[in-house]
Design a protein around this motif. Structure first.
Motif, PDB file in Angstrom:
ATOM      1  N   LYS A 357      46.652  59.216  76.442  1.00  0.00           N
ATOM      2  CA  LYS A 357      46.229  60.209  75.430  1.00  0.00           C
ATOM      3  C   LYS A 357      46.495  61.636  75.885  1.00  0.00           C
ATOM      4  N   LYS A 358      46.916  62.441  74.924  1.00  0.00           N
ATOM      5  CA  LYS A 358      47.099  63.874  75.140  1.00  0.00           C
ATOM      6  C   LYS A 358      45.763  64.572  74.895  1.00  0.00           C
ATOM      7  N   PRO A 359      45.591  65.808  75.424  1.00  0.00           N
ATOM      8  CA  PRO A 359      44.313  66.493  75.175  1.00  0.00           C
ATOM      9  C   PRO A 359      44.155  66.870  73.699  1.00  0.00           C
ATOM     10  N   GLN A 360      42.893  67.007  73.284  1.00  0.00           N
ATOM     11  CA  GLN A 360      42.586  67.545  71.954  1.00  0.00           C
ATOM     12  C   GLN A 360      43.119  68.959  71.870  1.00  0.00           C
ATOM     13  N   GLU A 361      43.475  69.339  70.677  1.00  0.00           N
ATOM     14  CA  GLU A 361      43.913  70.720  70.523  1.00  0.00           C
ATOM     15  C   GLU A 361      42.718  71.666  70.543  1.00  0.00           C
ATOM     16  N   ASP A 362      42.873  72.799  71.189  1.00  0.00           N
ATOM     17  CA  ASP A 362      41.795  73.786  71.267  1.00  0.00           C
ATOM     18  C   ASP A 362      41.648  74.457  69.909  1.00  0.00           C
ATOM     19  N   PRO A 363      40.462  74.356  69.261  1.00  0.00           N
ATOM     20  CA  PRO A 363      40.309  74.968  67.931  1.00  0.00           C
ATOM     21  C   PRO A 363      40.246  76.487  67.980  1.00  0.00           C
ATOM     22  N   LEU A 364      40.171  77.073  69.181  1.00  0.00           N
ATOM     23  CA  LEU A 364      40.229  78.517  69.380  1.00  0.00           C
ATOM     24  C   LEU A 364      39.029  79.280  68.830  1.00  0.00           C
ATOM     25  N   PHE A 365      37.956  78.576  68.501  1.00  0.00           N
ATOM     26  CA  PHE A 365      36.684  79.304  68.342  1.00  0.00           C
ATOM     27  C   PHE A 365      35.821  78.893  69.525  1.00  0.00           C
ATOM     28  N   THR A 366      34.730  79.615  69.728  1.00  0.00           N
ATOM     29  CA  THR A 366      33.870  79.326  70.877  1.00  0.00           C
ATOM     30  C   THR A 366      32.425  79.275  70.420  1.00  0.00           C
ATOM     31  N   ASP A 367      31.739  78.164  70.700  1.00  0.00           N
ATOM     32  CA  ASP A 367      30.329  78.039  70.329  1.00  0.00           C
ATOM     33  C   ASP A 367      29.409  78.612  71.396  1.00  0.00           C
ATOM     34  N   LEU A 368      29.806  78.465  72.632  1.00  0.00           N
ATOM     35  CA  LEU A 368      28.928  78.860  73.746  1.00  0.00           C
ATOM     36  C   LEU A 368      29.763  79.497  74.844  1.00  0.00           C
TER      37      LEU A 368
END
Ligand code: C2O
Ligand code: CU
Length: 484
Positions: A357-368
């Motif tokens: 598996k490849k990594p999930q794509e970074d959604p580029l928002f940050t919750d914490l």
């Protein structure tokens, strides 16, 4: 000889005095076996110690029931008696082995002069079983507690106290929890390799302070053991299952899975050898075979390595790596030598069944955001400017996948650890990993920014901290609450 004789006498006395006063003597646990006597003699190649397994007292194949007795323990370093703490009279403590889906039930008997707990590092347990005295009390001396949870993830985990953690871990309270999956191939040999350094708490000695119970024990000790033992434990090199640079004899042609666990309070490892076949991380198999030049393991971190034994000896070594910025000198010290016997051919790697598996794509928002700051001057270590326990608690929803960014603005590296949930690594300084990477402890280098996708699936108030234990004690610890 002389020392092992004394330790047997001393341990017998401990057994008698404790057994009589606490009536907590559990069944089925072997005591007083001084497995490490004379084992640590720097410069020699003592045999590799296979950590004794925990005894499963439940006949059901779905339940692993184990007793852990934490009590003071006398062992020997370089011919000198040293007092520590141990589970079931062995350092490392017994290895617990379970299959995915098993219920693990551990009865902890606290026969220490101090309160203690057991934390299941990397295992997603219910909050009441996490062994953190944050909302629940620790287990008092003379008391017992039953930890029970289901193991859902195959991998190499470890257990250690979470009360006065620096002292208790340094004194020897830790062990491995191995969760197997029927889907993975079985190598010819499968060993946990627990690596530790000593004397990290007060620098020169592993003596616990004299608690009341400890005082009673001391009366029965031979005078030479109560005197200053004269060993500067800081000068000891890394121990490998309690032994300095052991040698492991294996038939040439055989396969091995070595499960490295860094149980040191503050020591980093940079493992290297002729060929590293890195197959597993904190949360089980990697997504693909990795053949790096070295593996950096900060405190609390684990790595599984496949070893294919041919006719040449294999030396696994450790570059001196420091929290102050990595490899600091050329020293590369041998940790473990694997000596082949016979003339079998080097086998092929096992079919591990990596997911690819490849990594999930970074959604580029940050919750914490977690910003790590601090320095040795003043000894304060902070997350978002706060020093535990003066913290604010962030909340995330159960089943959500919050994105966390960690920025290390401090003067050292930090092995960042989350309780109760694993995380996927999205990027380091903007670069995603080549394959999916699931961890519970990740080293954050100086000035590094690391982005993670948390996987909170259990409600509770979970600790989040640096696993350099003096940093955690210095305040680099916070709580993340997972709510329904
Ligand atoms: Cu290895 Cu908070 O733990
Ligand atoms: Cu730290």
């Amino acid at each position: 000889m002389k020392h092992s004789h004394h330790s047997i006498v001393w341990l017998t006395l401990v057994g008698v005095s404790l057994g009589a006063s606490c009536r907590l003597e559990p069944e089925g646990v072997p005591f007083g076996v001084d497995k490490t006597t004379a084992a640590i003699t720097p410069g020699t190649h003592a045999p590799f110690v296979k950590v004794a397994p925990a005894v499963d007292t439940d006949p059901s194949p779905n339940v692993v029931a184990v007793e852990l007795v934490a009590r003071p323990y006398l062992w020997t370093i370089g011919g000198t008696a040293v007092m520590g703490y141990a589970y079931n009279g062995q350092i490392p403590g017994p290895t617990l082995t379970a299959e995915v889906g098993n219920t693990v039930r551990v009865t902890l008997y606290n026969q220490l002069p101090d309160p203690t707990t057991v934390h299941w590092h990397g295992v997603n347990v219910p909050i009441s079983m996490d062994g953190v005295p944050w909302k629940m009390p620790a287990v008092s001396p003379g008391e017992s507690f039953v930890y029970e949870f289901v193991v859902k993830q195959a991998g190499t985990f470890w257990y250690h106290p979470h009360f006065d953690t620096g002292k208790q871990v340094d004194l020897g309270l830790y062990g491995a929890l191995v969760v197997n999956s029927k889907e993975q191939p079985k190598p010819d040999h499968d060993h946990v390799v627990v690596l530790d350094t000593w004397g990290e708490v007060d620098g020169t000695s592993a003596f616990p302070p004299l608690g009341e119970l400890w005082g009673i024990l001391m009366e029965d000790m031979p005078a030479e053991h109560t005197a200053d033992h004269g060993v500067d434990l800081r000068t000891l090199k890394w121990t490998v299952n309690g032994v300095v640079h052991p040698e492991l004899k294996v038939a040439a042609g055989e396969t091995m899975r070595l499960r490295f666990i860094n149980a040191s309070n503050n020591g980093y490892l940079e493992l290297n050898g002729p060929e590293i076949r890195h197959i597993g991380g904190d949360q089980g198999l990697l997504a693909a075979l990795n053949t790096p030049e070295t593996i950096v393991l900060g405190p609390g971190d684990r790595a599984d390595v496949e070893v294919l034994v041919g006719k040449d000896p294999i030396v696994i070594s450790n570059y001196s790596y420091s929290m102050y910025g990595g490899r600091t000198s050329g020293d590369n010290m041998a940790l473990l030598t694997i000596v082949p016997e016979g003339d079998g051919k080097k086998p092929d790697g096992l079919p591990w069944g990596f997911s690819g598996k490849k990594p999930q794509e970074d959604p580029l928002f940050t919750d914490l955001f977690y910003v790590l700051t601090g320095s040795n001057e003043g000894g304060l270590w902070m997350i978002n400017g706060e020093v535990f326990p003066e913290i604010s608690i962030s909340k995330v929803a159960k089943g959500s996948r919050p994105i966390v960014e960690i920025r290390n603005l401090s003067t050292t590296e930090h092995p960042f650890h989350t309780h109760g949930m694993a995380f996927e690594v999205l990027s380091r300084n903007g670069t995603p990993p080549a394959y999916e990477t699931i961890e519970d402890t990740i080293n954050i280098r100086i000035r590094e920014s690391v982005r993670l996708r948390l996987m909170p699936d259990e409600v509770g108030e979970w600790m989040v901290h640096c696993h350099i234990l003096p940093h955690a004690h210095g305040g680099m610890m916070t709580v993340l609450e997972v709510v329904e």
